[in-house]
Design a protein around this motif. Structure first.
Motif, PDB file in Angstrom:
ATOM      1  N   GLY A  20       0.855  -1.372   0.025  1.00 55.68           N
ATOM      2  CA  GLY A  20      -0.192   0.167   0.009  1.00 55.68           C
ATOM      3  C   GLY A  20       0.754   1.137  -0.045  1.00 55.68           C
ATOM      4  N   VAL A  21       0.110   2.530   0.017  1.00 52.33           N
ATOM      5  CA  VAL A  21       0.876   3.776   0.426  1.00 52.33           C
ATOM      6  C   VAL A  21       1.183   3.724   1.903  1.00 52.33           C
ATOM      7  CG1 VAL A  21       0.582   6.121   0.599  1.00 52.33           C
ATOM      8  CG2 VAL A  21      -0.310   4.859  -1.432  1.00 52.33           C
ATOM      9  N   MET A  22       2.400   4.033   1.936  1.00 52.10           N
ATOM     10  CA  MET A  22       3.044   4.042   3.569  1.00 52.10           C
ATOM     11  C   MET A  22       2.635   5.353   3.986  1.00 52.10           C
ATOM     12  SD  MET A  22       3.798   0.840   4.116  1.00 52.10           S
ATOM     13  CE  MET A  22       2.550   0.414   3.074  1.00 52.10           C
ATOM     14  N   LEU A  23       1.558   5.509   4.773  1.00 48.02           N
ATOM     15  CA  LEU A  23       1.083   7.071   5.134  1.00 48.02           C
ATOM     16  C   LEU A  23       1.986   7.786   5.969  1.00 48.02           C
ATOM     17  CD1 LEU A  23      -1.117   8.919   4.470  1.00 48.02           C
ATOM     18  CD2 LEU A  23      -2.319   8.123   6.341  1.00 48.02           C
ATOM     19  N   PRO A  24       2.848   7.502   6.615  1.00 50.76           N
ATOM     20  CA  PRO A  24       3.872   8.103   7.544  1.00 50.76           C
ATOM     21  C   PRO A  24       4.632   8.980   6.795  1.00 50.76           C
ATOM     22  CG  PRO A  24       3.330   5.959   8.793  1.00 50.76           C
ATOM     23  CD  PRO A  24       2.597   5.876   7.425  1.00 50.76           C
ATOM     24  N   ASN A  25       5.000   8.238   5.365  1.00 53.91           N
ATOM     25  CA  ASN A  25       5.810   8.826   4.526  1.00 53.91           C
ATOM     26  C   ASN A  25       5.333  10.109   3.972  1.00 53.91           C
ATOM     27  OD1 ASN A  25       7.825   6.948   5.167  1.00 53.91           O
ATOM     28  ND2 ASN A  25       7.035   5.716   3.374  1.00 53.91           N
ATOM     29  N   HIS A  26       4.180  10.577   3.904  1.00 56.31           N
ATOM     30  CA  HIS A  26       3.366  11.266   2.984  1.00 56.31           C
ATOM     31  C   HIS A  26       2.430  12.133   3.796  1.00 56.31           C
ATOM     32  CE1 HIS A  26       4.885   8.875   0.023  1.00 56.31           C
ATOM     33  NE2 HIS A  26       4.416   7.814   0.491  1.00 56.31           N
ATOM     34  N   SER A  27       2.127  13.261   3.390  1.00 52.98           N
ATOM     35  CA  SER A  27       0.737  14.250   3.878  1.00 52.98           C
ATOM     36  C   SER A  27      -0.243  13.323   3.177  1.00 52.98           C
ATOM     37  CB  SER A  27       0.954  15.745   3.508  1.00 52.98           C
ATOM     38  OG  SER A  27       0.459  15.948   2.035  1.00 52.98           O
ATOM     39  N   PRO A  28      -1.506  13.542   3.926  1.00 51.13           N
ATOM     40  CA  PRO A  28      -2.791  13.273   3.558  1.00 51.13           C
ATOM     41  C   PRO A  28      -3.333  13.789   2.391  1.00 51.13           C
ATOM     42  CG  PRO A  28      -2.791  13.522   6.034  1.00 51.13           C
ATOM     43  CD  PRO A  28      -1.616  13.920   5.522  1.00 51.13           C
ATOM     44  N   LEU A  29      -2.940  15.143   2.034  1.00 53.92           N
ATOM     45  CA  LEU A  29      -3.503  15.678   1.025  1.00 53.92           C
ATOM     46  C   LEU A  29      -2.757  15.473  -0.262  1.00 53.92           C
ATOM     47  CD1 LEU A  29      -4.973  18.045  -0.537  1.00 53.92           C
ATOM     48  CD2 LEU A  29      -3.242  19.778   0.222  1.00 53.92           C
ATOM     49  N   ALA A  30      -1.338  15.155  -0.113  1.00 50.47           N
ATOM     50  CA  ALA A  30      -0.639  14.497  -1.344  1.00 50.47           C
ATOM     51  C   ALA A  30      -1.322  13.225  -1.706  1.00 50.47           C
ATOM     52  CB  ALA A  30       0.844  14.486  -0.889  1.00 50.47           C
ATOM     53  N   VAL A  31      -1.440  12.309  -0.890  1.00 51.78           N
ATOM     54  CA  VAL A  31      -1.970  10.948  -1.211  1.00 51.78           C
ATOM     55  C   VAL A  31      -3.444  11.082  -1.805  1.00 51.78           C
ATOM     56  CG1 VAL A  31      -2.875   8.933  -0.114  1.00 51.78           C
ATOM     57  CG2 VAL A  31      -0.712  10.022   0.670  1.00 51.78           C
ATOM     58  N   ALA A  32      -4.165  12.115  -0.964  1.00 49.57           N
ATOM     59  CA  ALA A  32      -5.538  12.185  -1.760  1.00 49.57           C
ATOM     60  C   ALA A  32      -5.615  12.693  -3.051  1.00 49.57           C
ATOM     61  CB  ALA A  32      -6.413  13.073  -0.702  1.00 49.57           C
ATOM     62  N   GLU A  33      -4.644  13.792  -3.238  1.00 52.40           N
ATOM     63  CA  GLU A  33      -4.613  14.276  -4.697  1.00 52.40           C
ATOM     64  C   GLU A  33      -4.254  13.408  -5.586  1.00 52.40           C
ATOM     65  OE1 GLU A  33      -3.503  18.933  -3.838  1.00 52.40           O
ATOM     66  OE2 GLU A  33      -1.851  17.704  -4.072  1.00 52.40           O
ATOM     67  N   GLN A  34      -3.145  12.482  -5.418  1.00 52.50           N
ATOM     68  CA  GLN A  34      -2.674  11.398  -6.139  1.00 52.50           C
ATOM     69  C   GLN A  34      -3.671  10.438  -6.785  1.00 52.50           C
ATOM     70  OE1 GLN A  34       0.839  10.006  -4.142  1.00 52.50           O
ATOM     71  NE2 GLN A  34       1.968  11.738  -4.308  1.00 52.50           N
ATOM     72  N   PHE A  35      -4.371  10.107  -5.600  1.00 56.21           N
ATOM     73  CA  PHE A  35      -5.388   8.868  -5.851  1.00 56.21           C
ATOM     74  C   PHE A  35      -6.756   9.485  -6.284  1.00 56.21           C
ATOM     75  CE2 PHE A  35      -2.321   6.450  -4.073  1.00 56.21           C
ATOM     76  CZ  PHE A  35      -2.362   5.256  -4.546  1.00 56.21           C
TER      77      PHE A  35
ATOM     78  N   ILE B 269      -5.856   9.392   8.259  1.00 52.31           N
ATOM     79  CA  ILE B 269      -6.862   8.301   7.520  1.00 52.31           C
ATOM     80  C   ILE B 269      -8.116   9.074   7.660  1.00 52.31           C
ATOM     81  CG2 ILE B 269      -8.386   6.390   7.707  1.00 52.31           C
ATOM     82  CD1 ILE B 269      -5.448   5.706   6.725  1.00 52.31           C
ATOM     83  N   ARG B 270      -8.535   9.612   8.748  1.00 53.65           N
ATOM     84  CA  ARG B 270      -9.931  10.392   8.698  1.00 53.65           C
ATOM     85  C   ARG B 270      -9.729  11.775   7.614  1.00 53.65           C
ATOM     86  NH1 ARG B 270      -9.403   9.045  14.205  1.00 53.65           N
ATOM     87  NH2 ARG B 270     -11.226   7.575  14.689  1.00 53.65           N
ATOM     88  N   ASP B 271      -8.544  12.251   7.624  1.00 48.80           N
ATOM     89  CA  ASP B 271      -8.412  13.457   6.731  1.00 48.80           C
ATOM     90  C   ASP B 271      -8.441  13.072   5.370  1.00 48.80           C
ATOM     91  OD1 ASP B 271      -8.061  15.143   8.920  1.00 48.80           O
ATOM     92  OD2 ASP B 271      -5.840  15.232   8.821  1.00 48.80           O
ATOM     93  N   ILE B 272      -7.918  11.901   5.195  1.00 50.59           N
ATOM     94  CA  ILE B 272      -7.958  11.510   3.517  1.00 50.59           C
ATOM     95  C   ILE B 272      -9.347  11.401   2.945  1.00 50.59           C
ATOM     96  CG2 ILE B 272      -7.060   9.477   2.101  1.00 50.59           C
ATOM     97  CD1 ILE B 272      -4.633   9.551   3.415  1.00 50.59           C
ATOM     98  N   LEU B 273     -10.065  10.291   4.107  1.00 46.90           N
ATOM     99  CA  LEU B 273     -11.640  10.079   3.632  1.00 46.90           C
ATOM    100  C   LEU B 273     -12.391  11.532   3.342  1.00 46.90           C
ATOM    101  CD1 LEU B 273     -12.004   7.509   6.454  1.00 46.90           C
ATOM    102  CD2 LEU B 273     -11.977   7.032   3.719  1.00 46.90           C
TER     103      LEU B 273
ATOM    104  N   GLY C  68     -14.019  13.266  -0.281  1.00 48.54           N
ATOM    105  CA  GLY C  68     -15.363  13.258  -0.160  1.00 48.54           C
ATOM    106  C   GLY C  68     -15.881  14.441  -1.115  1.00 48.54           C
ATOM    107  N   PRO C  69     -17.060  14.532  -1.525  1.00 49.76           N
ATOM    108  CA  PRO C  69     -17.438  15.585  -2.417  1.00 49.76           C
ATOM    109  C   PRO C  69     -17.492  16.849  -1.886  1.00 49.76           C
ATOM    110  CG  PRO C  69     -19.136  14.206  -1.585  1.00 49.76           C
ATOM    111  CD  PRO C  69     -18.341  13.740  -1.304  1.00 49.76           C
ATOM    112  N   GLU C  70     -17.421  16.985  -0.423  1.00 44.73           N
ATOM    113  CA  GLU C  70     -17.435  18.444   0.080  1.00 44.73           C
ATOM    114  C   GLU C  70     -15.852  18.816   0.348  1.00 44.73           C
ATOM    115  OE1 GLU C  70     -19.912  20.421   0.015  1.00 44.73           O
ATOM    116  OE2 GLU C  70     -20.988  18.491  -0.806  1.00 44.73           O
ATOM    117  N   GLY C  71     -15.013  17.871   0.562  1.00 48.59           N
ATOM    118  CA  GLY C  71     -13.639  17.972   0.912  1.00 48.59           C
ATOM    119  C   GLY C  71     -13.506  18.140   2.453  1.00 48.59           C
ATOM    120  N   ALA C  72     -12.239  18.533   2.863  1.00 49.97           N
ATOM    121  CA  ALA C  72     -12.157  18.641   4.222  1.00 49.97           C
ATOM    122  C   ALA C  72     -12.284  20.058   4.797  1.00 49.97           C
ATOM    123  CB  ALA C  72     -10.638  18.086   4.597  1.00 49.97           C
TER     124      ALA C  72
END
Length: 356
Positions: free
Chosen positions: A75-90, A146-150, A154-158
């Motif tokens: 998987g993506v190893m989340l401690p290496n990344h910011s939640p926003l970067a992961v969310a943007e990529q996927f 994890i909650r931040d990525i979810l 989402g349609p409304e964002g964080a």
């Protein structure tokens, strides 16, 4: 039975990163054609035998000629990344590939401490801080992230709360049609319990150690809270697999990976994978075979009938209807560097035996 594939994009002796990527692209295209359910790539860093460092980048390349298979990170190893970067990529992957993107997330760094610090920009003493300026540990922040990525997907964002009562809206992408499906990955109890609490799908890395699987799945299923992401527990397990026309061939093909695992256990490093045959046998001494024997006992190795039966037993034992195979068959020195012939053949054999 549903079958999926986990790929570390391994690099063998004499093979370049570019050739390893082309070999994996041939595998995902074959898996797509044969009816496999998913194709996931892992995240590891600074390992001479693993080219899979950036799952989102790899998936954008690997999936170009596929039409139906789900593409994801394992998987993506989340401690290496910011939640926003992961969310943007996927979110971008979902924009390109629609509703067939999986975002598998893990809590481990996927590398050694020095490399992990370098990924996070901490190699020369920098550190992450909270709103008060106190240093934070990204591993401890895992549930929040994890909650931040979810939310970001989402349609409304964080909604970010700023000082003086102000709020700020963040979205992973401007106008999403589809969102990735988020899975938590783990090889211990922690992620199983977190996935249950958050109501998320969960995968146990059975291929990694082969231990603790029953306990983790019981914790996940027993503690699961329905959510908007899953109404009931959803899970499968990963298994190391080497399958060939004969059992002797399959065991021979597995020896390079056995050596890598023994090397990791005894020296903490993994050099480029040796070739099948005399090269691997010379390195895989009796002592090293003994080191990995308990782990190898959990692999599915043999002819197609033996491996089929082993995977069916595994699925029944863990109460799952999907197995993600990590193909550990190596390559001969004469094989084309742009391909993994034994793995391609393994996909064919498993599809004939288990997929309608």
């Amino acid at each position: 039975m549903r079958l999926s594939v986990l790929d570390l994009i391994p690099v063998r002796r004499g093979q370049t990163t570019a050739q390893a990527l082309r070999a994996s692209r041939a595998l995902v295209e074959a898996a797509d054609r044969l009816g496999y359910d998913r194709y996931w790539v892992a995240e590891h860093h600074n390992a001479a035998s693993v080219a899979s460092t950036s799952p989102a980048v790899e998936l954008m390349y690997l999936g170009q000629n596929t039409s139906r298979i789900r593409l994801g990170s394992g998987g993506v190893m989340l401690p290496n990344h910011s939640p926003l970067a992961v969310a943007e990529q996927f979110a971008l992957l979902a924009a390109a590939y629609g509703d067939r993107i999986d975002l598998g997330i893990g809590r481990a760094p996927g590398t050694d401490p020095v490399t992990s610090a370098a990924i996070r920009g901490q190699l020369r003493g920098g550190h992450m801080v909270d709103a008060s300026g106190r240093p934070t540990d990204p591993v401890e922040e895992f549930p929040t992230n994890i909650r931040d990525i979810l939310a970001l997907l989402g349609p409304e964002g964080a909604e970010i709360r700023l000082r003086h009562g102000r709020t700020y809206q963040l979205r992973a992408t401007p106008a999403a049609e589809h969102a990735p499906e988020l899975w938590l990955l783990g090889s211990s109890d922690y992620s199983a319990e977190l996935a249950a609490t958050l109501g998320l799908p969960y995968v146990f890395a059975h291929h990694f150690s082969g231990r603790g699987t029953h306990r983790a799945l019981d914790l996940y299923r027993g503690g699961f809270l329905p959510s908007g992401h899953a109404e009931a527990p959803r899970t499968f397990v990963t298994v190391n697999v080497s399958v060939a026309e004969t059992a002797d061939e399959a065991w021979e093909f597995s020896e390079p990976h056995q050596f890598l695992m023994a090397s990791l256990a005894t020296r903490g490093t993994m050099d480029p994978q040796p070739h099948v045959g005399a090269e691997a046998r010379a390195l895989l001494t009796d002592d090293l075979r003994a080191v990995v024997a308990p782990s190898v006992a959990t692999w599915a190795v043999g002819d197609v009938g033996q491996v089929r039966d082993a995977l069916l037993r595994t699925a029944e034992d863990f109460g799952v209807d999907e197995i993600m195979v990590h193909l550990v068959a190596g390559a001969r020195e004469t094989d084309d560097a742009d391909a993994w012939p034994a793995k391609l053949r393994g996909l064919d054999l498993l599809a004939e035996a288990l997929l309608d």
